[in-house]
Design a protein around this motif. Structure first.
Motif, PDB file in Angstrom:
ATOM      1  N   MET A   1       0.822  -1.204   0.000  1.00 34.12           N
ATOM      2  CA  MET A   1       0.000   0.000   0.000  1.00 34.12           C
ATOM      3  C   MET A   1       0.857   1.255   0.000  1.00 34.12           C
ATOM      4  N   ILE A   2       2.067   1.176   0.572  1.00 36.62           N
ATOM      5  CA  ILE A   2       3.010   2.298   0.536  1.00 36.62           C
ATOM      6  C   ILE A   2       4.178   1.909  -0.349  1.00 36.62           C
ATOM      7  N   ASP A   3       4.412   2.678  -1.412  1.00 35.86           N
ATOM      8  CA  ASP A   3       5.526   2.424  -2.329  1.00 35.86           C
ATOM      9  C   ASP A   3       6.600   3.471  -2.065  1.00 35.86           C
ATOM     10  N   HIS A   4       7.782   3.005  -1.622  1.00 33.43           N
ATOM     11  CA  HIS A   4       8.856   3.947  -1.298  1.00 33.43           C
ATOM     12  C   HIS A   4       9.998   3.870  -2.309  1.00 33.43           C
ATOM     13  N   SER A   5       9.739   3.272  -3.479  1.00 30.81           N
ATOM     14  CA  SER A   5      10.812   3.104  -4.466  1.00 30.81           C
ATOM     15  C   SER A   5      11.340   4.440  -4.985  1.00 30.81           C
ATOM     16  N   HIS A   6      10.512   5.475  -4.989  1.00 28.83           N
ATOM     17  CA  HIS A   6      10.943   6.795  -5.458  1.00 28.83           C
ATOM     18  C   HIS A   6      11.036   7.810  -4.310  1.00 28.83           C
ATOM     19  N   LEU A  44      20.084   4.463   4.775  1.00 31.45           N
ATOM     20  CA  LEU A  44      19.078   5.002   5.695  1.00 31.45           C
ATOM     21  C   LEU A  44      17.666   4.708   5.191  1.00 31.45           C
ATOM     22  N   LYS A  45      17.487   4.831   3.890  1.00 33.20           N
ATOM     23  CA  LYS A  45      16.175   4.543   3.297  1.00 33.20           C
ATOM     24  C   LYS A  45      15.779   3.090   3.550  1.00 33.20           C
ATOM     25  N   THR A  46      16.723   2.174   3.391  1.00 30.27           N
ATOM     26  CA  THR A  46      16.462   0.766   3.690  1.00 30.27           C
ATOM     27  C   THR A  46      16.116   0.570   5.157  1.00 30.27           C
ATOM     28  N   PHE A  47      16.898   1.201   6.017  1.00 29.85           N
ATOM     29  CA  PHE A  47      16.706   1.082   7.461  1.00 29.85           C
ATOM     30  C   PHE A  47      15.344   1.613   7.891  1.00 29.85           C
ATOM     31  N   PHE A  48      14.959   2.765   7.355  1.00 30.43           N
ATOM     32  CA  PHE A  48      13.731   3.416   7.793  1.00 30.43           C
ATOM     33  C   PHE A  48      12.469   2.771   7.216  1.00 30.43           C
ATOM     34  N   LEU A  49      12.474   2.429   5.946  1.00 31.02           N
ATOM     35  CA  LEU A  49      11.224   2.147   5.239  1.00 31.02           C
ATOM     36  C   LEU A  49      10.924   0.684   4.966  1.00 31.02           C
ATOM     37  N   CYS A  50      11.923  -0.158   4.848  1.00 32.78           N
ATOM     38  CA  CYS A  50      11.667  -1.561   4.506  1.00 32.78           C
ATOM     39  C   CYS A  50      10.789  -2.296   5.526  1.00 32.78           C
ATOM     40  N   PRO A  51      10.851  -1.971   6.835  1.00 32.18           N
ATOM     41  CA  PRO A  51       9.977  -2.680   7.781  1.00 32.18           C
ATOM     42  C   PRO A  51       8.485  -2.431   7.565  1.00 32.18           C
ATOM     43  N   PHE A  52       8.136  -1.399   6.810  1.00 35.33           N
ATOM     44  CA  PHE A  52       6.725  -1.066   6.636  1.00 35.33           C
ATOM     45  C   PHE A  52       6.181  -1.718   5.368  1.00 35.33           C
ATOM     46  N   ASP A  53       6.345  -3.035   5.271  1.00 36.29           N
ATOM     47  CA  ASP A  53       5.899  -3.736   4.075  1.00 36.29           C
ATOM     48  C   ASP A  53       4.405  -4.030   4.107  1.00 36.29           C
ATOM     49  N   ASP A 123      -1.720   5.535  -5.175  1.00 36.51           N
ATOM     50  CA  ASP A 123      -1.473   6.250  -6.440  1.00 36.51           C
ATOM     51  C   ASP A 123      -1.341   7.762  -6.278  1.00 36.51           C
ATOM     52  N   VAL A 124      -1.083   8.225  -5.062  1.00 40.12           N
ATOM     53  CA  VAL A 124      -0.873   9.652  -4.804  1.00 40.12           C
ATOM     54  C   VAL A 124       0.483   9.820  -4.122  1.00 40.12           C
ATOM     55  N   MET A 125       1.270  10.795  -4.589  1.00 35.30           N
ATOM     56  CA  MET A 125       2.545  11.093  -3.949  1.00 35.30           C
ATOM     57  C   MET A 125       2.316  11.955  -2.720  1.00 35.30           C
ATOM     58  N   VAL A 126       2.863  11.553  -1.584  1.00 35.35           N
ATOM     59  CA  VAL A 126       2.651  12.283  -0.341  1.00 35.35           C
ATOM     60  C   VAL A 126       3.977  12.498   0.370  1.00 35.35           C
ATOM     61  N   ASP A 127       4.018  13.514   1.221  1.00 34.92           N
ATOM     62  CA  ASP A 127       5.138  13.727   2.136  1.00 34.92           C
ATOM     63  C   ASP A 127       4.879  12.947   3.423  1.00 34.92           C
ATOM     64  N   ALA A 128       5.925  12.750   4.187  1.00 33.15           N
ATOM     65  CA  ALA A 128       5.774  12.033   5.448  1.00 33.15           C
ATOM     66  C   ALA A 128       6.827  12.490   6.439  1.00 33.15           C
ATOM     67  N   VAL A 129       6.513  12.359   7.702  1.00 38.05           N
ATOM     68  CA  VAL A 129       7.474  12.518   8.786  1.00 38.05           C
ATOM     69  C   VAL A 129       7.706  11.134   9.376  1.00 38.05           C
ATOM     70  N   GLY A 130       8.961  10.718   9.423  1.00 36.57           N
ATOM     71  CA  GLY A 130       9.306   9.427  10.001  1.00 36.57           C
ATOM     72  C   GLY A 130       9.982   9.600  11.338  1.00 36.57           C
ATOM     73  N   ILE A 131       9.619   8.767  12.285  1.00 37.07           N
ATOM     74  CA  ILE A 131      10.235   8.777  13.622  1.00 37.07           C
ATOM     75  C   ILE A 131      10.671   7.349  13.907  1.00 37.07           C
ATOM     76  N   PHE A 132      11.966   7.158  14.105  1.00 32.93           N
ATOM     77  CA  PHE A 132      12.521   5.815  14.224  1.00 32.93           C
ATOM     78  C   PHE A 132      13.471   5.755  15.418  1.00 32.93           C
ATOM     79  N   LYS A 133      13.402   4.651  16.153  1.00 34.82           N
ATOM     80  CA  LYS A 133      14.274   4.482  17.313  1.00 34.82           C
ATOM     81  C   LYS A 133      15.046   3.177  17.203  1.00 34.82           C
TER      82      LYS A 133
END
Length: 348
Positions: A1-6, A44-53, A123-133
């Motif tokens: 549901m979330i595509d972070h490839s770009h 960093l992109k791998t670290f932050f976003l890959c867990p949200f599959d 199908d919509v490009m959005v901004d996001a704030v990520g908080i990771f520990k």
């Protein structure tokens, strides 16, 4: 549901947050992290976003239900409106996390606050704030081969394949508390659920994912806990009912409770027992009731994992039941020994 490839990482702030009950400190950075190195940005992109599959979406709330009073909702809103304020509000977020890190089991760690752009959601490009520990550092060895003289040293660092805690706040649905997905992989005990409950203060989004997950959980607990109390059923019968339930959700695009009852539960007395259990379940878990919705394939894939189709017989045998219940029979010998008779066409 979330595509972070770009997806693009715009800015990152890092702070070190300790545990207040152990008198551990709060170390705040003076400036944003330098992420000019493209390799570092990709890691960093791998670290932050890959867990949200397979994200489950929440929204911000507060003790009185007014999400506008939730500090995290307001910090995120300020960052979305003024990107250059990320470092200052990352300090506010770190202080808020420090104030909620009071349970003795909460680990200290490095807190990353990140501004992201070009995330694709529906199908919509959005901004996001990520908080990771990151709470768990791992040892590694580094080999140095300068001047053909080999040397080795040990160090500790962050494993980019193991994010301990994180959340993504999508810049959509601000009027209902944003779309938020959160993970907590290091502490699953009730007393340690401070990340989602105390720090973020989230509630589930009432959407198709939510309804699908609720009905699958309700059905599983009914079959495994309540059915055996109301009726004389074998383990094989319970597994057969669980299999029929999962197959219903996997094969349909929409859920209708009457169709589910007719196809899966079938017997009137079982349907009545299910409805009574459903009323109590909804009340105990404060669930918004609905009897029809579009089935979420993501929720089915995730929840199907907990539907067990294994029949355990003492410590000697495990029988996996995936198909026709009529191909397995239960009985008892004259000497009291129990048995199952299994019919099959060929041996794999």
């Amino acid at each position: 549901m979330i595509d972070h490839s770009h997806c693009r990482i715009d800015s990152v702030a890092v702070h070190s947050v300790g545990n207040t009950s152990r008198n551990e400190g709060l170390l705040l950075s003076k400036s944003l992290l330098d992420i000019s190195d493209t390799i570092v940005r990709d890691l960093l992109k791998t670290f932050f976003l890959c867990p949200f599959d397979m994200p489950e979406f929440h929204a911000f709330t507060f003790t009185n239900g007014d999400f506008g009073l939730n500090p995290m909702f307001n910090f995120a809103g300020h960052i979305f409106d003024h990107e250059d304020s990320l470092h200052q509000h990352s300090i506010d977020i770190a202080k808020h996390l420090y104030d909620t890190s009071v349970h003795p089991q909460i680990k200290s760690g490095d807190l990353f606050v990140v501004k992201l752009s070009n995330l694709r959601f529906k199908d919509v490009m959005v901004d996001a704030v990520g908080i990771f520990k990151s709470e768990n550092r791992q040892s590694f060895l580094k080999l140095d081969t300068r001047d053909r003289v080999f040397s080795i040293r040990s160090d500790e660092g962050i494993n980019i394949d193991k994010l301990d805690k994180g959340c993504l706040i999508l810049d959509i649905d601000q009027d209902t508390g944003y779309k938020v997905c959160a993970i907590d992989k290091s502490n699953r005990s009730t007393e340690a659920q401070y990340w989602k409950d105390d720090f973020l203060n989230l509630k589930p989004c009432v959407d198709d994912y939510y309804h699908t997950r609720v009905y699958m959980n309700l059905t599983k607990t009914f079959v495994t806990d309540q059915l055996a109390e109301d009726f004389d059923v074998s383990k094989a019968d319970q597994i057969d009912l669980l299999n029929r339930s999962v197959n219903f959700f996997k094969s349909r695009e929409t859920f209708d409770q009457h169709e589910f009852e007719d196809e899966v539960l079938q017997e009137t007395k079982v349907i009545n027992s299910y409805r009574n259990y459903q009323d109590k379940y909804r009340q105990d878990h404060d669930i918004d009731a609905t009897d029809s919705f579009d089935i979420s394939a993501l929720a089915v894939k995730k929840q199907a994992r907990v539907f067990k189709s294994v029949l355990k017989l003492d410590k000697n045998f495990h029988i996996y039941i995936h198909g026709d219940r009529n191909l397995i029979e239960q009985g008892m010998e004259s000497d009291g020994r129990k048995f199952y008779k299994i019919y099959f066409q060929q041996e794999a």
